[in-house]
Motif scaffolding. Structure first.
Motif, mmCIF file in Angstrom:
data_model
loop_
_atom_site.group_PDB
_atom_site.id
_atom_site.type_symbol
_atom_site.label_atom_id
_atom_site.label_comp_id
_atom_site.label_asym_id
_atom_site.label_seq_id
_atom_site.Cartn_x
_atom_site.Cartn_y
_atom_site.Cartn_z
ATOM 1 N N ARG A 185 36.120 103.572 23.922
ATOM 2 C CA ARG A 185 37.059 102.679 24.585
ATOM 3 C C ARG A 185 38.150 102.261 23.609
ATOM 4 O O ARG A 185 37.861 101.931 22.449
ATOM 5 C CB ARG A 185 36.353 101.427 25.116
ATOM 6 C CG ARG A 185 37.130 100.727 26.233
ATOM 7 C CD ARG A 185 36.553 99.357 26.544
ATOM 8 N NE ARG A 185 36.871 98.403 25.494
ATOM 9 C CZ ARG A 185 36.493 97.125 25.518
ATOM 10 N NH1 ARG A 185 35.747 96.667 26.510
ATOM 11 N NH2 ARG A 185 36.828 96.311 24.534
ATOM 12 N N LEU A 186 39.386 102.288 24.081
ATOM 13 C CA LEU A 186 40.530 101.897 23.265
ATOM 14 C C LEU A 186 41.371 100.877 24.014
ATOM 15 O O LEU A 186 41.656 101.045 25.205
ATOM 16 C CB LEU A 186 41.408 103.106 22.931
ATOM 17 C CG LEU A 186 40.839 104.170 22.008
ATOM 18 C CD1 LEU A 186 41.832 105.326 21.869
ATOM 19 C CD2 LEU A 186 40.503 103.593 20.636
ATOM 20 N N GLY A 187 41.784 99.845 23.299
ATOM 21 C CA GLY A 187 42.804 98.954 23.808
ATOM 22 C C GLY A 187 44.175 99.547 23.557
ATOM 23 O O GLY A 187 44.306 100.624 22.965
ATOM 24 N N LEU A 188 45.206 98.848 23.989
ATOM 25 C CA LEU A 188 46.576 99.342 23.813
ATOM 26 C C LEU A 188 47.074 99.052 22.401
ATOM 27 O O LEU A 188 46.880 97.948 21.887
ATOM 28 C CB LEU A 188 47.505 98.678 24.818
ATOM 29 C CG LEU A 188 47.170 98.874 26.296
ATOM 30 C CD1 LEU A 188 48.182 98.117 27.158
ATOM 31 C CD2 LEU A 188 47.152 100.349 26.660
ATOM 32 N N PRO A 189 47.736 100.012 21.766
ATOM 33 C CA PRO A 189 48.307 99.754 20.441
ATOM 34 C C PRO A 189 49.513 98.808 20.539
ATOM 35 O O PRO A 189 50.189 98.753 21.577
ATOM 36 C CB PRO A 189 48.759 101.135 19.960
ATOM 37 C CG PRO A 189 48.142 102.118 20.900
ATOM 38 C CD PRO A 189 47.946 101.399 22.191
ATOM 39 N N PRO A 190 49.817 98.096 19.461
ATOM 40 C CA PRO A 190 51.069 97.355 19.425
ATOM 41 C C PRO A 190 52.243 98.327 19.378
ATOM 42 O O PRO A 190 52.063 99.535 19.166
ATOM 43 C CB PRO A 190 50.958 96.545 18.132
ATOM 44 C CG PRO A 190 50.019 97.331 17.274
ATOM 45 C CD PRO A 190 49.041 97.969 18.220
ATOM 46 N N ALA A 191 53.443 97.819 19.567
ATOM 47 C CA ALA A 191 54.626 98.681 19.660
ATOM 48 C C ALA A 191 54.798 99.566 18.436
ATOM 49 O O ALA A 191 55.241 100.724 18.548
ATOM 50 C CB ALA A 191 55.870 97.816 19.869
ATOM 51 N N ASP A 192 54.427 99.053 17.265
ATOM 52 C CA ASP A 192 54.623 99.834 16.037
ATOM 53 C C ASP A 192 53.377 100.633 15.649
ATOM 54 O O ASP A 192 53.318 101.177 14.538
ATOM 55 C CB ASP A 192 55.036 98.909 14.885
ATOM 56 C CG ASP A 192 53.979 97.845 14.580
ATOM 57 O OD1 ASP A 192 52.967 97.771 15.314
ATOM 58 O OD2 ASP A 192 54.165 97.087 13.610
ATOM 59 N N GLY A 193 52.392 100.735 16.557
ATOM 60 C CA GLY A 193 51.161 101.410 16.198
ATOM 61 C C GLY A 193 50.952 102.778 16.814
ATOM 62 O O GLY A 193 49.972 103.461 16.495
ATOM 63 N N TRP A 194 51.880 103.216 17.660
ATOM 64 C CA TRP A 194 51.665 104.473 18.382
ATOM 65 C C TRP A 194 51.671 105.695 17.459
ATOM 66 O O TRP A 194 50.797 106.560 17.570
ATOM 67 C CB TRP A 194 52.720 104.627 19.476
ATOM 68 C CG TRP A 194 52.448 103.747 20.645
ATOM 69 C CD1 TRP A 194 52.960 102.497 20.872
ATOM 70 C CD2 TRP A 194 51.569 104.014 21.747
ATOM 71 N NE1 TRP A 194 52.463 101.974 22.036
ATOM 72 C CE2 TRP A 194 51.615 102.882 22.602
ATOM 73 C CE3 TRP A 194 50.765 105.082 22.098
ATOM 74 C CZ2 TRP A 194 50.875 102.801 23.786
ATOM 75 C CZ3 TRP A 194 50.014 105.016 23.275
ATOM 76 C CH2 TRP A 194 50.077 103.895 24.102
ATOM 77 N N ASN A 195 52.631 105.776 16.572
ATOM 78 C CA ASN A 195 52.695 106.928 15.663
ATOM 79 C C ASN A 195 51.467 106.984 14.759
ATOM 80 O O ASN A 195 50.934 108.063 14.474
ATOM 81 C CB ASN A 195 53.970 106.870 14.825
ATOM 82 C CG ASN A 195 55.212 107.120 15.642
ATOM 83 O OD1 ASN A 195 55.150 107.703 16.737
ATOM 84 N ND2 ASN A 195 56.353 106.674 15.148
ATOM 85 N N ARG A 196 51.021 105.826 14.331
ATOM 86 C CA ARG A 196 49.851 105.756 13.465
ATOM 87 C C ARG A 196 48.601 106.217 14.216
ATOM 88 O O ARG A 196 47.781 106.962 13.658
ATOM 89 C CB ARG A 196 49.687 104.314 12.980
ATOM 90 C CG ARG A 196 48.510 104.087 12.080
ATOM 91 C CD ARG A 196 48.482 102.633 11.638
ATOM 92 N NE ARG A 196 47.230 102.277 11.013
ATOM 93 C CZ ARG A 196 46.879 101.039 10.703
ATOM 94 N NH1 ARG A 196 47.725 100.032 10.985
ATOM 95 N NH2 ARG A 196 45.732 100.781 10.140
ATOM 96 N N LEU A 197 48.465 105.832 15.476
ATOM 97 C CA LEU A 197 47.317 106.266 16.262
ATOM 98 C C LEU A 197 47.347 107.768 16.475
ATOM 99 O O LEU A 197 46.325 108.444 16.315
ATOM 100 C CB LEU A 197 47.306 105.535 17.612
ATOM 101 C CG LEU A 197 46.238 105.998 18.613
ATOM 102 C CD1 LEU A 197 44.838 105.800 18.052
ATOM 103 C CD2 LEU A 197 46.398 105.253 19.944
ATOM 104 N N GLU A 198 48.499 108.302 16.827
ATOM 105 C CA GLU A 198 48.587 109.740 17.078
ATOM 106 C C GLU A 198 48.275 110.530 15.814
ATOM 107 O O GLU A 198 47.570 111.541 15.857
ATOM 108 C CB GLU A 198 49.972 110.109 17.610
ATOM 109 C CG GLU A 198 50.100 111.585 17.951
ATOM 110 C CD GLU A 198 51.310 111.898 18.799
ATOM 111 O OE1 GLU A 198 51.359 113.001 19.360
ATOM 112 O OE2 GLU A 198 52.202 111.023 18.906
ATOM 113 N N ALA A 199 48.757 110.062 14.676
ATOM 114 C CA ALA A 199 48.477 110.760 13.418
ATOM 115 C C ALA A 199 46.977 110.728 13.090
ATOM 116 O O ALA A 199 46.424 111.721 12.609
ATOM 117 C CB ALA A 199 49.279 110.106 12.281
ATOM 118 N N ALA A 200 46.330 109.607 13.372
ATOM 119 C CA ALA A 200 44.906 109.491 13.087
ATOM 120 C C ALA A 200 44.083 110.405 13.979
ATOM 121 O O ALA A 200 43.032 110.924 13.574
ATOM 122 C CB ALA A 200 44.451 108.046 13.254
ATOM 123 N N LEU A 201 44.544 110.635 15.194
ATOM 124 C CA LEU A 201 43.818 111.496 16.123
ATOM 125 C C LEU A 201 44.033 112.972 15.823
ATOM 126 O O LEU A 201 43.285 113.814 16.326
ATOM 127 C CB LEU A 201 44.250 111.181 17.580
ATOM 128 C CG LEU A 201 43.790 109.841 18.135
ATOM 129 C CD1 LEU A 201 44.455 109.569 19.463
ATOM 130 C CD2 LEU A 201 42.270 109.837 18.304
#
Length: 321
Positions: free
Chosen positions: A305-321
Motif C-alpha cells: 500500500r502506498l500513499g500519495l507522494p508530495p509534489a516534489d517526491g514523484w521523481n524520487r519515487l519513480e527512480a526508487a522503483l
C-alpha cells in the motif's frame, strides 16, 4: 492474488502505517531524509491560520464546541435527529465503542483497519468474520482495499460505520443512517485534511448513544486549537471540492506509475492505493533503501500500500522503483 488470513489474532495484529523510527533504525538516515508513503494522509494539508493566544491558554468553552459541531453538521449533511461528538481523534472513539453494548460477539470482516478488532478484543468481546452478532464494524470505504459497503450491511444491534476515508467520496457516505438505533458513524479529520497531528475526530449517532460516549470521553476532550482549526476547515467547502479533484488526479498518476513498474491495482481510495506485487517485502526493501517508507501487511506476502507522494517526491519515487 494472495488470500488474506481471515483468522488473524487481533491482539497481535496492531500493525499500522508510520513507524519511521523503526525504518530509520534498519535503513539509516534521519526523519527529514525519509518520504513516508505508508499512511493515507493527504500530502497537501489544509493550511492552518487564525489561531489566537487564548486557544492555547484557556480551557475550551461550550461555544467553541457548538461552532465546531454546527460546521460538522453542515459539511457532512448530518440528519437533524443525530447528535455529534467531537473527540481527540477517531481512534479515541474506536477504543470506547465496545462499552456501548453488553459483552458479546462482533462481526469484523478482514482485512480491515485492525484497531476495531483490537478494541473489542481487549474488552472481552469475541471477534468473528461473520454473523449473527451483537455488534458489527464496517470501515467504509475499507482500509486497505477501498471496499464500499451498503445500507444493508448496517444490520447489527450496535453498528459502527467508520468513514475515516469517506471524505474523498462523499456521495458514498452512509451518514443518513446516523439516526437509526444502534448506529454510530465515525469521521476522521486527519486523513482528508492532512492534519493527523491535530487529533480530531467525530462520532455521529442517536443522542442517547452520543451522550454515553460523551460521558466516557470526559470534559475538554478536544483542544482549543483543534476546535478552531476544525471549524475553519469544515466551513471551507471550496477547498474540499478542489482537494477531491486533486487527489483523484494524483491517485490516477500513482496507479499508472506502479502499473508501468509491474504492479497490479487491487483497490484503495484516492488517499492511498493498494497494489499486488510479486513480493511485498522486496518492494518495501527496495523503496526503503531510497528512504521511502511503504506499507506491507502480515496477512499477505503480495499486498503493498502506498500513499500519495508530495509534489516534489514523484521523481524520487519513480527512480526508487
Amino acid at each position: 492474488m494472495a488470500s488474506p488470513n481471515k483468522n488473524l489474532n487481533p491482539r497481535t495484529a496492531r500493525d499500522h502505517g508510520g513507524g519511521l523510527d523503526g525504518a530509520i533504525a534498519s535503513y539509516g538516515g534521519t526523519r527529514t531524509d525519509w518520504m513516508d508513503l505508508s499512511t493515507g494522509i493527504n500530502p497537501r494539508p489544509y493550511q492552518v491560520s487564525g489561531l489566537i493566544p487564548s486557544d492555547w491558554t484557556e480551557l475550551p468553552d461550550h461555544g467553541a464546541f457548538e461552532r465546531l459541531t454546527e460546521a460538522a453538521r453542515h459539511f457532512w449533511s448530518v440528519p437533524d435527529g443525530a447528535a455529534i461528538l467531537p473527540a481527540p481523534g477517531a481512534s479515541a472513539v474506536i477504543a470506547r465503542m465496545p462499552a456501548l453494548a453488553a459483552l458479546g460477539r462482533v462481526q469484523i470482516t478482514t482485512p480491515t483497519y485492525n484497531e476495531h478488532a483490537a478494541a473489542f478484543s481487549a474488552q472481552g468481546w469475541t471477534v468473528q468474520p461473520n454473523g449473527p452478532t451483537e455488534a458489527r464494524v464496517i470501515v467504509h470505504p475499507n482500509n486497505p482495499d477501498g471496499r464500499i459497503w451498503s445500507e444493508a450491511d448496517a444490520n447489527a444491534p450496535l453498528t459502527v460505520i467508520d468513514e475515516s476515508f469517506c471524505d474523498v467520496s462523499p456521495e458514498a457516505s452512509l451518514i443518513h443512517l446516523a439516526t437509526c438505533p444502534g448506529v454510530i458513524v465515525l469521521k476522521s479529520f486527519g486523513k482528508f485534511w492532512g492534519l493527523a497531528g491535530l487529533r480530531l475526530g467525530f462520532a455521529v449517532g442517536q443522542p442517547e448513544l452520543i451522550a454515553r460516549l460523551n460521558d466516557l470521553t470526559g470534559p475538554w476532550s478536544v483542544s482549543g486549537p483543534a476546535l478552531r482549526i476544525g471549524e475553519q476547515a469544515l466551513r471551507d467547502v471550496e477547498w474540499a471540492i478542489a482537494t477531491r479533484q486533486h487527489l483523484s488526479a494524483e491517485a490516477d498518476r500513482l496507479d499508472q506509475l506502479l502499473i508501468r513498474k509491474g504492479a497490479a491495482v487491487v483497490g484503495g481510495t484516492t488517499l492511498f492505493r493498494l497494489y499486488e506485487v510479486d513480493s511485498a517485502a522486496d518492494w518495501q526493501d527496495r523503496l526503503a533503501r531510497a528512504h521511502i517508507w511503504s506499507r506491507v501487511f502480515p496477512y499477505s506476502q503480495t499486498y503493498l500500500r502506498l500513499g500519495l507522494p508530495p509534489a516534489d517526491g514523484w521523481n524520487r519515487l519513480e527512480a526508487a522503483l
